[in-house]
Design a protein around this motif. Structure first.
Motif, PDB file in Angstrom:
ATOM      1  N   ARG A 124      40.249  35.824  30.101  1.00 56.20           N
ATOM      2  CA  ARG A 124      39.830  36.652  31.027  1.00 56.20           C
ATOM      3  C   ARG A 124      40.291  38.052  31.943  1.00 56.20           C
ATOM      4  NH1 ARG A 124      41.608  32.175  36.296  1.00 56.20           N
ATOM      5  NH2 ARG A 124      43.186  32.489  36.383  1.00 56.20           N
TER       6      ARG A 124
ATOM      7  N   ARG B 145      42.996  39.539  33.398  1.00 59.78           N
ATOM      8  CA  ARG B 145      43.737  39.428  34.244  1.00 59.78           C
ATOM      9  C   ARG B 145      43.798  39.635  35.503  1.00 59.78           C
ATOM     10  NH1 ARG B 145      48.914  42.700  32.176  1.00 59.78           N
ATOM     11  NH2 ARG B 145      47.573  42.098  30.127  1.00 59.78           N
ATOM     12  N   GLU B 146      43.850  40.354  36.091  1.00 60.21           N
ATOM     13  CA  GLU B 146      43.874  40.461  37.228  1.00 60.21           C
ATOM     14  C   GLU B 146      42.531  40.275  38.178  1.00 60.21           C
ATOM     15  OE1 GLU B 146      44.601  45.097  38.319  1.00 60.21           O
ATOM     16  OE2 GLU B 146      46.439  44.780  37.943  1.00 60.21           O
ATOM     17  N   SER B 147      41.279  40.546  37.995  1.00 62.69           N
ATOM     18  CA  SER B 147      40.052  39.617  38.879  1.00 62.69           C
ATOM     19  C   SER B 147      39.806  38.259  38.761  1.00 62.69           C
ATOM     20  CB  SER B 147      39.068  40.445  38.055  1.00 62.69           C
ATOM     21  OG  SER B 147      38.857  40.625  36.885  1.00 62.69           O
ATOM     22  N   ASN B 148      40.434  38.274  37.327  1.00 61.27           N
ATOM     23  CA  ASN B 148      39.830  36.423  37.034  1.00 61.27           C
ATOM     24  C   ASN B 148      38.117  36.420  36.103  1.00 61.27           C
ATOM     25  OD1 ASN B 148      43.033  36.311  37.361  1.00 61.27           O
ATOM     26  ND2 ASN B 148      42.585  34.667  39.067  1.00 61.27           N
ATOM     27  N   ASP B 149      37.819  37.914  35.823  1.00 60.39           N
ATOM     28  CA  ASP B 149      36.424  37.420  35.693  1.00 60.39           C
ATOM     29  C   ASP B 149      36.380  37.657  34.011  1.00 60.39           C
ATOM     30  OD1 ASP B 149      33.795  38.174  35.366  1.00 60.39           O
ATOM     31  OD2 ASP B 149      33.769  40.127  36.560  1.00 60.39           O
TER      32      ASP B 149
ATOM     33  N   PRO C 257      40.490  49.958  34.590  1.00 59.03           N
ATOM     34  CA  PRO C 257      39.292  49.422  36.206  1.00 59.03           C
ATOM     35  C   PRO C 257      37.502  49.689  35.914  1.00 59.03           C
ATOM     36  CG  PRO C 257      40.820  50.883  35.709  1.00 59.03           C
ATOM     37  CD  PRO C 257      40.793  50.732  35.147  1.00 59.03           C
TER      38      PRO C 257
ATOM     39  N   GLN D 185      42.733  43.656  29.715  1.00 56.83           N
ATOM     40  CA  GLN D 185      43.937  43.285  29.844  1.00 56.83           C
ATOM     41  C   GLN D 185      43.456  42.260  29.732  1.00 56.83           C
ATOM     42  OE1 GLN D 185      45.996  45.469  32.650  1.00 56.83           O
ATOM     43  NE2 GLN D 185      44.817  44.621  34.481  1.00 56.83           N
TER      44      GLN D 185
END
Lengths: 429, 339
Positions: free
Chosen positions: A226, A228-232, A239, A274
């Motif tokens: 997924r 890395r930051e939003s876990n989506d 972005p 990412q």
């Protein structure tokens, strides 16, 4: 005919060497690329066998053997006082005779890169060729993408030179026209924009969240690939503010001067892919036991179902999310490998930065629509390819028959607080 | 209804100039190579974007989905239905999930449900939330493979889905099963009522990774509310910003600092946020590549990036950065600043 019969005996009296030879041009000033008629007059012309026209600019000579002695020639090289020489040969053995005429061949010289990288500022400069002619008005045009941009430079600085400068973003045809020494000259060049060498940076952090995962029930997710930051998992490129909104990942600029004035282009990008893989903490060696259980998933399965294959099982989950077994870049046997391959292969999805690099529009709003649509298109193709789970034929990590993922295993039932031992697992990693 | 559908299908089939929907969709079910799938999918997507042709393409996809039992094929069809969906497309995906006997088929259609809900025309979202809300809620509440897709779908319905999602967030079992899907979905609602819940879930996150996801969700939500012209109460606004800025310190955990920089940059304007700008500038020299990357991204496309001293800092990254991703990013920032 009767006239000929009458005159020939009379002219015979004049020897060929005494003939009067002149050469003339239909125009004294000729625009480069245009033609003129060159005429050689020989009086009397009785014994003329051939007239050869030769040129100072080195162009191939031309000849004529019958009156009127004239040729048409296109002048492609600018030159002041270009000398045209007519050489007359006679059939009576008289020596050849020559005559010359000078013409001015004028044009426009145009400098400036014809293959600039997109977004480069280029100054296109036009002047007379040969240099130094008076020019009062330069009329420029740039035809690209069905749009014609024009500019008239009245040479108010009186230097007989004109410069049309600006950022070049779209391939097209550049043309400048001016009157030089009384004739209209045009210079046209094709400008081919070189795309910038853009590619989307990609990365994937493996087993990136030690605290991730829920109890190992029959429907538990074993692992995930997924953002890395939003876990989506649906978000491949960031972005991305909201679904399909890439306004933070690109910058756009409008060209304010020069041939490409009025065009909007993509001036920069920070778009990245990412990803991370996460493995359910409950399935790892030493992982927590489900609430109410005395054993964890790893130990339970090692004891009653998968024996000594538990390490391979956990590894298979990790490899399924990453780059297959063994871990290989662009491997089709892992989600991240597929993401890499999908971005690499334009026939599958392609690189979104590369796809957006050449986008152009006549307004900022139109360009943003194009950008969002383009990246969304790539993202959908990529998800269709890399996000699916039913690839049982594609390797041991995908959960086909006899694969670790969908083979027999013990799963926890929170309701009854019991293990279902050695049942078929779900194909859900 | 059936005869109308048949007429559309026949009319399209007879047309020889353009790709025919029925044939193209049939091809979609038989091709195997990724490139072939992508090629057919693109043809179908272009058809769905054409206002005149779209009904025929959608009808062909709906028809194909009804009888499709293979998960991977159903997934292909579902994702295409979700490209430019209407209410009927969303209904068809939902029905196929509900009627599917096997879990893989449900799971295969879960993403399509999310995407279709999100891509419904804005004016249809309220109607869809009213019509399908209870079923989505039921699907999201049950421990099924499509539950997460339903949670996400409610989020992507936007404000109309907000009350349903907040109801879901009150269910402990759902919070335990889908903590991250709930975070993401709440962040996608664009709904002011979701802010306090999302902030609380972010503050209660059990891991740095989940907190990072929460920060991203909060920032996305604030941005969406602002873009829609919405407003928060002063107290909610303060709580949200306090959540976003808690890790905006150079001595914070690098992962959280990086996330905080990105989250604040998403929710606000770097040029107008002095604290964010100061931290981002300082962070260009941070020991963590992740933080340097976040700082460069935040400054991208801001007026600050054109400032000579900032350009110097970014140029140093572009020339000497050891991390390839940050190096590329710095070059992109420079290129953007020079335009």
């Amino acid at each position: 005919m009767r006239y000929s019969v009458f005159w020939v005996p009379a002219l015979m009296a004049v020897p060929a060497w005494a003939a009067d030879v002149t050469v003339s041009s239909s125009a004294d000033v000729i625009a480069v690329g245009n033609s003129a008629t060159l005429t050689c007059t020989v009086t009397p012309s009785t014994y003329v066998s051939r007239v050869t026209f030769s040129y100072e600019d080195g162009a191939p000579s031309q000849e004529d053997t019958s009156a009127p002695y004239e040729v048409q020639r296109t002048f492609n090289v600018a030159m002041d006082d270009l000398t045209v020489t007519a050489t007359v040969e006679f059939s009576d053995g008289s020596p050849t005779q020559q005559a010359t005429v000078d013409v001015d061949v004028v044009g426009l010289a145009l400098s400036g890169s014809t293959s600039p990288s997109r977004g480069w500022s280029v100054a296109y400069t036009a002047r007379s060729d040969p240099q130094g002619k008076v020019i009062d008005l330069f009329e420029w045009s740039y035809t690209a993408g069905g749009v014609v941009n024009t500019w008239s430079d009245y040479d108010l600085d009186n230097n007989d030179v004109s410069t049309w400068a600006g950022k070049m973003v779209i391939s097209g045809t550049l043309s400048v026209q001016a009157v030089v020494c009384g004739v209209t000259c045009t210079k046209t060049v094709s400008v081919t924009i070189a795309p910038r060498n853009w590619s989307t940076p990609q990365s994937c952090n493996v087993d990136n969240e030690s605290d991730w995962g829920s109890e190992p029930t029959a429907s538990a997710v074993m692992g995930e690939n997924r953002d890395r930051e939003s876990n989506d998992k649906l978000r491949y490129f960031v972005p991305q503010a909201n679904d399909g909104d890439f306004s933070q990942a690109f910058s756009v600029s409008g060209v304010t001067s020069g041939p490409c004035q009025g065009w909007w282009y993509v001036s920069g990008s920070t778009l990245v892919c990412q990803r991370e893989t996460v493995i359910n903490k409950y399935i790892k060696a030493g992982g927590p036991a489900p609430a109410g259980a005395s054993q964890n998933f790893y130990d339970r399965n090692a004891e009653v179902c998968l024996d000594d294959l538990m390490d391979e099982f956990v590894q298979a989950v990790g490899n399924h999310e990453y780059r297959g077994t063994p871990a290989t870049a662009r491997s089709e046997e892992g989600h991240y490998g597929r993401i890499e391959n999908g971005i690499y292969d334009a026939e599958i999805a392609g690189d979104p930065r590369k796809a957006a690099e050449g986008l152009l529009a006549r307004s900022s709003a139109s360009l943003w629509s194009l950008i969002n649509l383009t990246v969304e298109d790539v993202e959908d193709d990529l998800h269709a390819y890399a996000g699916g789970e039913s690839w049982s034929a594609d390797g041991p990590n995908w959960g086909g028959p006899d694969a670790l993922g969908s083979g027999l295993r013990s799963t926890w039932n929170p309701g009854s607080q019991t293990w279902s031992d050695c049942v078929n697992g779900v194909e859900k990693f | 209804m059936k005869s109308a559908l048949l007429a559309i299908l026949l009319a399209t089939t007879r047309s020889s100039a353009a790709p025919a929907p029925v044939e193209s969709v049939a091809t979609l079910t038989s091709v195997r190579s990724a490139a072939e799938v992508a090629s057919v999918s693109r043809t179908i997507r272009r058809g769905l974007e054409d206002p005149v042709q779209a009904p025929a393409w959608r009808a062909a996809l709906l028809n194909a989905l009804q009888g499709e039992a293979k998960p991977e094929i159903a997934r292909r069809i579902g994702l295409l239905l979700a490209w430019r969906p209407d209410e009927a497309a969303l209904a068809a995906i939902l029905e196929r999930i509900e009627s599917a006997a096997d879990r893989p088929l449900q799971e295969a259609l879960a993403d399509s449900l999310t995407l279709a809900a999100g891509r419904l025309p804005a004016e249809q979202k309220a109607v869809a939330a009213q019509r399908f809300g209870p079923r989505l809620l039921k699907l999201a509440s049950a421990p099924t493979p499509a539950a997460e897709g339903a949670v996400r779908g409610l989020g992507r319905l936007g404000a109309p889905g907000c009350p349903l999602l907040l109801e879901l967030a009150r269910q402990q079992a759902v919070r335990a099963r889908h903590p991250e899907a709930l975070l993401i979905a709440l962040g996608e609602t664009g709904c002011a009522d979701a802010v306090p819940v999302l902030v609380r879930m972010t503050e209660e996150a059990s891991s740095a990774g989940r907190r990072v996801a929460g920060l991203m969700a909060v920032s996305g939500l604030l941005r969406a509310i602002r873009q829609d012209g919405g407003a928060l109460s002063a107290d909610t606004e303060r709580q949200a910003w306090s959540c976003l800025r808690r890790d905006l310190r150079l001595d914070a955990d690098p992962e959280l600092l990086a996330a905080s920089i990105r989250a604040c940059a998403t929710a606000s304007d770097v040029d107008e946020d002095a604290e964010l700008a100061a931290v981002a500038l300082e962070s260009l020299g941070h020991a963590s590549a992740q933080v340097r990357s976040a700082a460069a991204t935040a400054l991208f496309d801001s007026a600050l990036a054109s400032r000579p001293d900032v350009k110097e800092l970014v140029r140093a990254l572009a020339d000497h950065e050891t991390d390839a991703t940050v190096r590329v990013l710095a070059r992109d920032v420079l290129a953007g600043a020079e335009h």
